[in-house]
Write an enzyme that holds these catalytic residues in place. Structure first.
Site, PDB file in Angstrom:
ATOM      1  N   HIS A  15       0.842  -1.208   0.000  1.00 33.53           N
ATOM      2  CA  HIS A  15       0.000   0.000   0.000  1.00 33.53           C
ATOM      3  C   HIS A  15       0.868   1.246   0.000  1.00 33.53           C
TER       4      HIS A  15
ATOM      5  N   LEU B 205       1.258  14.999   4.564  1.00 38.68           N
ATOM      6  CA  LEU B 205       1.863  14.927   3.228  1.00 38.68           C
ATOM      7  C   LEU B 205       1.795  16.273   2.518  1.00 38.68           C
TER       8      LEU B 205
ATOM      9  N   GLN C 193      24.751  26.534 -31.247  1.00 39.86           N
ATOM     10  CA  GLN C 193      23.324  26.870 -31.107  1.00 39.86           C
ATOM     11  C   GLN C 193      22.522  25.764 -30.421  1.00 39.86           C
TER      12      GLN C 193
ATOM     13  N   GLU D  60       6.021  10.891  -1.878  1.00 36.63           N
ATOM     14  CA  GLU D  60       5.096  12.007  -1.627  1.00 36.63           C
ATOM     15  C   GLU D  60       4.021  12.117  -2.705  1.00 36.63           C
ATOM     16  N   GLY D  61       3.594  10.966  -3.216  1.00 40.98           N
ATOM     17  CA  GLY D  61       2.606  10.926  -4.299  1.00 40.98           C
ATOM     18  C   GLY D  61       3.328  10.923  -5.634  1.00 40.98           C
TER      19      GLY D  61
HETATM   20  P1  TGC Z   1     -10.046  10.051  -0.172  1.00 39.66           P
HETATM   21  O1  TGC Z   1     -11.242   9.176   0.019  1.00 39.66           O
HETATM   22  O2  TGC Z   1      -9.984  10.993  -1.312  1.00 39.66           O
HETATM   23  O3  TGC Z   1      -9.789  10.903   1.164  1.00 39.66           O
HETATM   24  C1  TGC Z   1      -9.780  10.304   2.444  1.00 39.66           C
HETATM   25  C2  TGC Z   1      -9.871  11.429   3.464  1.00 39.66           C
HETATM   26  O4  TGC Z   1      -8.701  12.257   3.367  1.00 39.66           O
HETATM   27  C3  TGC Z   1      -9.063  13.601   2.974  1.00 39.66           C
HETATM   28  N1  TGC Z   1      -8.020  14.070   2.038  1.00 39.66           N
HETATM   29  C4  TGC Z   1      -7.064  14.937   2.416  1.00 39.66           C
HETATM   30  N2  TGC Z   1      -6.863  15.594   3.575  1.00 39.66           N
HETATM   31  C5  TGC Z   1      -5.795  16.415   3.654  1.00 39.66           C
HETATM   32  N3  TGC Z   1      -4.942  16.591   2.617  1.00 39.66           N
HETATM   33  C6  TGC Z   1      -5.104  15.941   1.446  1.00 39.66           C
HETATM   34  N4  TGC Z   1      -4.217  16.121   0.459  1.00 39.66           N
HETATM   35  C7  TGC Z   1      -6.203  15.067   1.305  1.00 39.66           C
HETATM   36  N5  TGC Z   1      -6.662  14.276   0.303  1.00 39.66           N
HETATM   37  C8  TGC Z   1      -7.784  13.672   0.775  1.00 39.66           C
HETATM   38  C9  TGC Z   1     -10.441  13.467   2.342  1.00 39.66           C
HETATM   39  O5  TGC Z   1     -11.144  14.674   2.423  1.00 39.66           O
HETATM   40  C10 TGC Z   1     -11.052  12.375   3.212  1.00 39.66           C
HETATM   41  O6  TGC Z   1     -11.384  12.959   4.470  1.00 39.66           O
HETATM   42  P2  TGC Z   1     -12.616  12.361   5.343  1.00 39.66           P
HETATM   43  O7  TGC Z   1     -12.688  13.282   6.517  1.00 39.66           O
HETATM   44  O8  TGC Z   1     -13.822  12.417   4.442  1.00 39.66           O
HETATM   45  O9  TGC Z   1     -12.237  10.965   5.719  1.00 39.66           O
HETATM   46  O10 TGC Z   1      -8.776   9.104  -0.166  1.00 39.66           O
HETATM   47  P3  TGC Z   1      -8.319   7.998  -1.218  1.00 39.66           P
HETATM   48  O11 TGC Z   1      -8.176   6.709  -0.487  1.00 39.66           O
HETATM   49  O12 TGC Z   1      -9.222   8.018  -2.438  1.00 39.66           O
HETATM   50  O13 TGC Z   1      -6.847   8.478  -1.619  1.00 39.66           O
HETATM   51  C11 TGC Z   1      -6.601   9.690  -2.230  1.00 39.66           C
HETATM   52  C12 TGC Z   1      -5.139   9.773  -2.679  1.00 39.66           C
HETATM   53  C13 TGC Z   1      -4.836   8.719  -3.720  1.00 39.66           C
HETATM   54  C14 TGC Z   1      -4.930  11.160  -3.262  1.00 39.66           C
HETATM   55  C15 TGC Z   1      -4.213   9.560  -1.463  1.00 39.66           C
HETATM   56  O14 TGC Z   1      -4.311   8.279  -0.973  1.00 39.66           O
HETATM   57  C16 TGC Z   1      -2.749   9.846  -1.777  1.00 39.66           C
HETATM   58  O15 TGC Z   1      -2.320  10.981  -1.719  1.00 39.66           O
HETATM   59  N6  TGC Z   1      -1.905   8.791  -2.088  1.00 39.66           N
HETATM   60  C17 TGC Z   1      -0.477   8.960  -2.227  1.00 39.66           C
HETATM   61  C18 TGC Z   1       0.220   8.439  -0.991  1.00 39.66           C
HETATM   62  C19 TGC Z   1       1.488   9.180  -0.690  1.00 39.66           C
HETATM   63  O16 TGC Z   1       1.755  10.267  -1.170  1.00 39.66           O
HETATM   64  N7  TGC Z   1       2.318   8.637   0.203  1.00 39.66           N
HETATM   65  C20 TGC Z   1       3.464   9.330   0.677  1.00 39.66           C
HETATM   66  C21 TGC Z   1       4.045   8.642   1.882  1.00 39.66           C
HETATM   67  S1  TGC Z   1       5.218   9.621   2.800  1.00 39.66           S
HETATM   68  C22 TGC Z   1       6.538   9.788   1.795  1.00 39.66           C
HETATM   69  O17 TGC Z   1       6.542   9.417   0.678  1.00 39.66           O
HETATM   70  C23 TGC Z   1       7.720  10.474   2.388  1.00 39.66           C
HETATM   71  S2  TGC Z   1       9.022  10.618   1.272  1.00 39.66           S
HETATM   72  C24 TGC Z   1      10.257  11.371   2.097  1.00 39.66           C
HETATM   73  C25 TGC Z   1      10.330  12.848   1.846  1.00 39.66           C
HETATM   74  O18 TGC Z   1       9.305  13.524   1.840  1.00 39.66           O
HETATM   75  O19 TGC Z   1      11.420  13.369   1.609  1.00 39.66           O
HETATM   76  P1  FAD Z   2       2.581   1.912  -6.280  1.00 37.46           P
HETATM   77  O1  FAD Z   2       1.521   2.533  -5.470  1.00 37.46           O
HETATM   78  O2  FAD Z   2       2.642   0.410  -6.330  1.00 37.46           O
HETATM   79  O3  FAD Z   2       2.509   2.468  -7.768  1.00 37.46           O
HETATM   80  C1  FAD Z   2       3.060   1.781  -8.901  1.00 37.46           C
HETATM   81  C2  FAD Z   2       2.701   2.589 -10.155  1.00 37.46           C
HETATM   82  O4  FAD Z   2       1.277   2.604 -10.283  1.00 37.46           O
HETATM   83  C3  FAD Z   2       3.128   4.066 -10.071  1.00 37.46           C
HETATM   84  O5  FAD Z   2       3.532   4.500 -11.337  1.00 37.46           O
HETATM   85  C4  FAD Z   2       1.844   4.755  -9.683  1.00 37.46           C
HETATM   86  O6  FAD Z   2       1.791   6.120 -10.080  1.00 37.46           O
HETATM   87  C5  FAD Z   2       0.818   3.925 -10.438  1.00 37.46           C
HETATM   88  N1  FAD Z   2      -0.513   4.034  -9.863  1.00 37.46           N
HETATM   89  C6  FAD Z   2      -0.905   3.780  -8.591  1.00 37.46           C
HETATM   90  N2  FAD Z   2      -2.208   4.023  -8.438  1.00 37.46           N
HETATM   91  C7  FAD Z   2      -2.653   4.461  -9.641  1.00 37.46           C
HETATM   92  C8  FAD Z   2      -3.922   4.883 -10.130  1.00 37.46           C
HETATM   93  N3  FAD Z   2      -4.994   4.938  -9.325  1.00 37.46           N
HETATM   94  N4  FAD Z   2      -4.011   5.252 -11.428  1.00 37.46           N
HETATM   95  C9  FAD Z   2      -2.934   5.231 -12.239  1.00 37.46           C
HETATM   96  N5  FAD Z   2      -1.711   4.855 -11.834  1.00 37.46           N
HETATM   97  C10 FAD Z   2      -1.573   4.470 -10.547  1.00 37.46           C
HETATM   98  N6  FAD Z   2       6.696   6.393   2.574  1.00 37.46           N
HETATM   99  C11 FAD Z   2       6.444   6.728   3.876  1.00 37.46           C
HETATM  100  O7  FAD Z   2       5.357   6.471   4.393  1.00 37.46           O
HETATM  101  N7  FAD Z   2       7.382   7.383   4.624  1.00 37.46           N
HETATM  102  C12 FAD Z   2       8.605   7.698   4.140  1.00 37.46           C
HETATM  103  O8  FAD Z   2       9.425   8.294   4.847  1.00 37.46           O
HETATM  104  C13 FAD Z   2       8.909   7.340   2.778  1.00 37.46           C
HETATM  105  N8  FAD Z   2      10.150   7.593   2.260  1.00 37.46           N
HETATM  106  C14 FAD Z   2      10.460   7.122   1.014  1.00 37.46           C
HETATM  107  C15 FAD Z   2      11.785   7.225   0.559  1.00 37.46           C
HETATM  108  C16 FAD Z   2      12.130   6.716  -0.698  1.00 37.46           C
HETATM  109  C17 FAD Z   2      13.552   6.794  -1.157  1.00 37.46           C
HETATM  110  C18 FAD Z   2      11.142   6.127  -1.519  1.00 37.46           C
HETATM  111  C19 FAD Z   2      11.497   5.609  -2.891  1.00 37.46           C
HETATM  112  C20 FAD Z   2       9.847   6.021  -1.072  1.00 37.46           C
HETATM  113  C21 FAD Z   2       9.493   6.488   0.205  1.00 37.46           C
HETATM  114  N9  FAD Z   2       8.195   6.322   0.718  1.00 37.46           N
HETATM  115  C22 FAD Z   2       7.905   6.680   2.026  1.00 37.46           C
HETATM  116  C23 FAD Z   2       7.202   5.552  -0.043  1.00 37.46           C
HETATM  117  C24 FAD Z   2       6.549   6.339  -1.169  1.00 37.46           C
HETATM  118  O9  FAD Z   2       5.648   7.291  -0.670  1.00 37.46           O
HETATM  119  C25 FAD Z   2       5.841   5.340  -2.087  1.00 37.46           C
HETATM  120  O10 FAD Z   2       6.867   4.629  -2.766  1.00 37.46           O
HETATM  121  C26 FAD Z   2       4.905   6.015  -3.078  1.00 37.46           C
HETATM  122  O11 FAD Z   2       3.788   6.531  -2.410  1.00 37.46           O
HETATM  123  C27 FAD Z   2       4.446   5.050  -4.195  1.00 37.46           C
HETATM  124  O12 FAD Z   2       4.064   3.827  -3.684  1.00 37.46           O
HETATM  125  P2  FAD Z   2       4.618   2.454  -4.352  1.00 37.46           P
HETATM  126  O13 FAD Z   2       6.086   2.584  -4.476  1.00 37.46           O
HETATM  127  O14 FAD Z   2       4.058   1.352  -3.546  1.00 37.46           O
HETATM  128  O15 FAD Z   2       4.013   2.458  -5.812  1.00 37.46           O
END
Ligand code: TGC
Ligand code: FAD
Length: 389
Positions: free
Chosen positions: A141, A244, A284, A368-369
């Protein structure tokens, strides 16, 4: 030999005019820190896949800088963005350390924690005496955290956590992990001191991107926590998604920092490099590349500064942050890859920062998405129709 133009990419649109003096001072301080403490070493850290995370955390002075109270500096959001820009110009891994500590772990405590949580953790995290991480993603997930399977079950007043997290920045270095788990069908956040029995954080190795960054699994096996370990103000997915927003905002400024460093390197290299008997910069085709990249970099920074204004005014929306993350990471990685072509063979070595930045930005594109998730977020804002599922 050709002389270098006084106009650097950043200066092309006189971007400094858009920034207040206090924010500029903060930016310049972070830039000097990176020049002194990061740039001389970061290629080696990257090559050896290590980061002196505790030393850096104590010296940085920017952890949670945009938060107020509890030892946090309370700067503007724009200043925080500019700090991210400078940190990522040095290396995305350093910006990641700061993003995760300040925008994810500290923000979660600041926004959703109890008064006791804030007093216990924020001053320690702000000074870098403690390291924090943020565990949302699981092996199955990533883009879809709504399906997460880590559980928190009651045992008397205590909580028992079971599950695993994947790709967690700062994980094995952390003193406290913010762990998102399913409790009674609602997603809740827990503060897990990493010394708690049943918690472990094996480091993920063999990464070819973000090598100067600690990335780990989190494993939770019957981790027993007291009743007050739960963040009282967060219920449901909106809790972690709000965190996020903060970190994504930092990336909007950060990624163009990496692009800026690549472009400056490519310009300097092209001026010095003779091909066919004269400077590569005088051809160029090279100038077209450099001009197009400088235009995209300038546009990215104007977008970042616009979002900074909106955030400082308290008017920024998640879909606007998605516009910034989508565009600025996509354009920055394109710039880094194009710069690599200007350096050609020299571009593949760690003697220049370009391939390191290009490789790092592959992670930034995903975490971060992903770009696809941000496209879908903008698409939903434009049409009113969610196309995630
Ligand atoms: P959905 O049903 O749309 O929403 C669920 C609830 O969340 C609320 N909501 C938000 N609230 C605050 N900020 C946002 N951006 C929000 N987006 C949605 C929404 O209103 C609802 O609230 P409630 O009160 O009705 O329950 O949720 P969904 O399951 O359809 O998912 C939406 C989606 C796909 C956009 C979301 O799951 C998503 O953003 N997925 C990407 C996950 C992601 O970015 N993971 C990052 C993990 S951390 C990381 O990567 C750290 S990297 C290290 C670094 O930063 O350097
Ligand atoms: P998946 O969700 O399996 O996605 C695979 C492919 O499918 C992608 O191209 C995606 O865009 C596409 N896809 C997914 N859903 C859809 C859709 N609905 N429609 C079309 N295309 C779709 N997470 C944390 O919680 N905390 C951290 O500190 C953190 N640090 C990280 C550091 C690094 C170096 C990396 C690489 C990742 C980190 N992450 C962290 C995780 C990161 O947030 C996830 O890797 C990211 O959210 C994508 O998830 P996944 O890799 O499982 O890809």
């Amino acid at each position: 030999m050709t002389t270098r133009s006084p106009i650097r990419p950043w200066d092309l649109l006189s971007l400094d005019d858009e920034i207040g003096d206090e924010d500029k001072d903060i930016r310049d301080t972070v830039r000097r820190f990176c020049d002194d403490r990061v740039r001389p070493h970061v290629a080696t850290w990257f090559e050896q896949a290590r980061l002196p995370i505790r030393d850096l955390a104590r010296e940085l002075g920017v952890l949670g800088m945009h938060l107020h109270g509890y030892g946090c500096a309370g700067t503007s959001a724009t200043a925080y963005g500019l700090a991210c820009h400078e940190l990522e110009a040095a290396d995305s891994g350093i910006r990641s350390l700061v993003s995760v500590q300040g925008s994810l772990a500290m923000f979660a405590v600041h926004r959703f924690g109890s008064e006791d949580h804030k007093r216990q953790w924020l001053p320690e995290l702000a000074t870098g005496r403690a390291i924090g991480c943020f565990g949302l993603t699981e092996p199955d997930h990533g883009s879809d955290p709504a399906g997460l399977r880590t559980t928190a079950k009651r045992d008397g007043a205590d909580w028992i956590l079971n599950g695993s997290k994947m790709w967690i920045t700062n994980g094995s270095a952390a003193d406290v992990a913010v762990v998102w788990a399913r409790a009674d069908e609602r997603i809740r956040g827990f503060l897990v001191p990493t010394g708690t029995k049943g918690f472990s954080a094996p480091e993920i190795t063999r990464k070819m991107s973000l090598r100067a960054s600690v990335t780990s699994q989190l494993v939770l096996e019957d981790v027993r926590l007291p009743a007050d370990a739960v963040l009282p103000e967060a219920e449901g997915l909106s809790g972690p998604l709000s965190c996020l927003n903060e970190a994504r905002y930092g990336i909007v400024f950060g990624a163009p920092g990496a692009a800026r460093e690549c472009l400056e390197t490519a310009i300097d290299y092209a001026i010095e490099r003779p091909v066919f008997g004269r400077s590569l910069a005088g051809f160029q085709l090279t100038q077209a590349k450099l001009a197009d990249m400088a235009v995209e970099l300038g546009k990215a920074m104007l977008l970042a500064l616009r979002l900074g204004r909106l955030k400082d005014a308290g008017r920024i929306s998640p879909h606007q942050i998605s516009v910034g993350k989508l565009n600025n990471v996509r354009e920055s990685i394109a710039i880094a890859r194009e710069c690599r072509t200007v350096l050609a063979a020299n571009g593949i070595t760690l003697d220049y920062p370009v391939i390191r930045h290009a490789g790092n930005l592959e992670s930034v594109l995903t975490y971060e998405g992903t770009s696809e998730i941000h496209q879908l977020t903008v698409g939903q804002a434009l049409t009113g129709i969610g196309a995630f599922k």
